[in-house]
Enzyme design. Structure first.
Site, PDB file in Angstrom:
ATOM      1  N   ASP A   1       0.542  -0.796   0.193  1.00  0.00           N
ATOM      2  CA  ASP A   1      -0.364  -0.816   0.113  1.00  0.00           C
ATOM      3  C   ASP A   1       0.272   1.124   0.376  1.00  0.00           C
ATOM      4  O   ASP A   1       2.270   1.023   0.406  1.00  0.00           O
ATOM      5  CB  ASP A   1      -1.175   0.129   1.373  1.00  0.00           C
ATOM      6  CG  ASP A   1      -1.836   1.119   1.441  1.00  0.00           C
ATOM      7  OD1 ASP A   1      -2.438   1.862   0.496  1.00  0.00           O
ATOM      8  OD2 ASP A   1      -1.851   2.397   2.242  1.00  0.00           O
TER       9      ASP A   1
ATOM     10  N   ASP B   1       0.456   5.124   1.283  1.00  0.00           N
ATOM     11  CA  ASP B   1      -0.009   6.472   1.887  1.00  0.00           C
ATOM     12  C   ASP B   1      -0.042   5.379   3.481  1.00  0.00           C
ATOM     13  O   ASP B   1      -0.419   4.629   2.935  1.00  0.00           O
ATOM     14  CB  ASP B   1      -1.667   6.021   1.930  1.00  0.00           C
ATOM     15  CG  ASP B   1      -2.034   7.825   0.935  1.00  0.00           C
ATOM     16  OD1 ASP B   1      -0.629   8.371   0.441  1.00  0.00           O
ATOM     17  OD2 ASP B   1      -2.981   8.227  -0.094  1.00  0.00           O
TER      18      ASP B   1
END
Length: 276
Positions: free
Chosen positions: A9, A11
């Site tokens: 991922d 963020d």
């Protein structure tokens, strides 16, 4: 190349904050963002915010400069570079957008470490405004997943990756994430895979409430130091297991009267990293 795919991922995993909120806050548009947030999906709102910022005279250069200031733990970039140097296939699966992600990765000098970025598309139009679009066009049809936001189902991205990897032979996945949107893709992984949920973040809380739903091996982490240590330890463990498995097949001598197992041979040397 090692048979390991590491999926990040973006963020609050690679970087320490939410890139959407960071840009909005740093460019002074927080109040308008909060005002509009109840009225439209997040992805649509970010496209709207880029329109508002452009109307206020904010330029692409302004956005880039803000993105270059995002906070990141000092061990994350070295961890990514090491995983890449060991031959791992690194990919991003993120609900941010391509412009934000590539601007940051290029600034950090690690864009070339990633073979693929799966995210919401974006581009700068002829007027110099950043446009942001959904990964999945939810206006025309639903992706059918009630765990994920309408613009992107990360689980479907993982299924596509798994189907592609199946054609290349056995590959093992390490998935790192923090948000509730990372729960769906983690559900898709198998017993030979690994998930690294960030402790005390939404995906960790979901897994803690439903651990039996996750088939992959779970390794939690809290910060960049642990991300680096745990991820590289997993890569080393997988590499040694794969090497030893291959050695068993090569060194077992199948004779007419007896099969000599690997145990009769001298112990194998520890696996060495393979530079790409």
């Amino acid at each position: 190349m090692a048979g390991i795919v590491v999926i990040f991922d973006f963020d609050k995993t690679i970087i320490e904050i939410d890139s959407d909120n960071w840009v909005v806050d740093e460019l002074g548009a927080t109040d308008l963002f909060n005002q509009l947030l109840p009225t439209m999906p997040w992805n649509s709102l970010m496209d709207r915010m880029m329109k508002e910022l452009h109307a206020q005279g904010k330029t692409i250069k302004d956005i880039e400069e803000v993105l270059k200031r995002v906070p990141i733990h000092p061990r994350v970039v070295p961890a990514i570079k090491t995983a890449h140097s060991l031959g791992c296939d690194l990919r991003v699966v993120s609900d941010a957008n391509l412009f934000f992600i590539e601007t940051i990765l290029n600034h950090l000098g690690i864009r070339d470490c990633f073979s693929e970025i799966n995210t919401n598309p974006s581009y700068v139009d002829d007027e110099g405004r950043l446009r942001i679009f959904p990964c999945h066009d939810f206006h025309s049809s639903s992706h059918g997943c009630n765990l994920c936001p309408p613009n992107m189902c990360k689980g479907k991205v993982i299924e596509r990756i798994q189907a592609s990897l199946a054609k290349e032979g056995q590959k093992r996945i390490i998935y790192l994430g923090d948000g509730s949107g990372d729960f769906c893709p983690m559900l898709k992984l198998n017993e030979v895979d690994f998930v690294m949920p960030r402790k005390n973040f939404p995906v960790w809380e979901l897994i803690s409430r439903n651990p039996s739903l996750i088939r992959a091996e779970i390794h939690e982490w809290t910060d960049g130091d642990e991300l680096e240590r745990i991820m590289l330890n997993l890569i080393e463990t997988i590499t040694i297991q794969d090497r030893n498995s291959n050695s068993v097949q090569l060194l077992s001598v199948d004779c007419k009267f007896e099969t000599f197992p690997i145990a009769v041979h001298e112990p194998l040397m520890p696996a060495l990293p393979v530079n790409q």
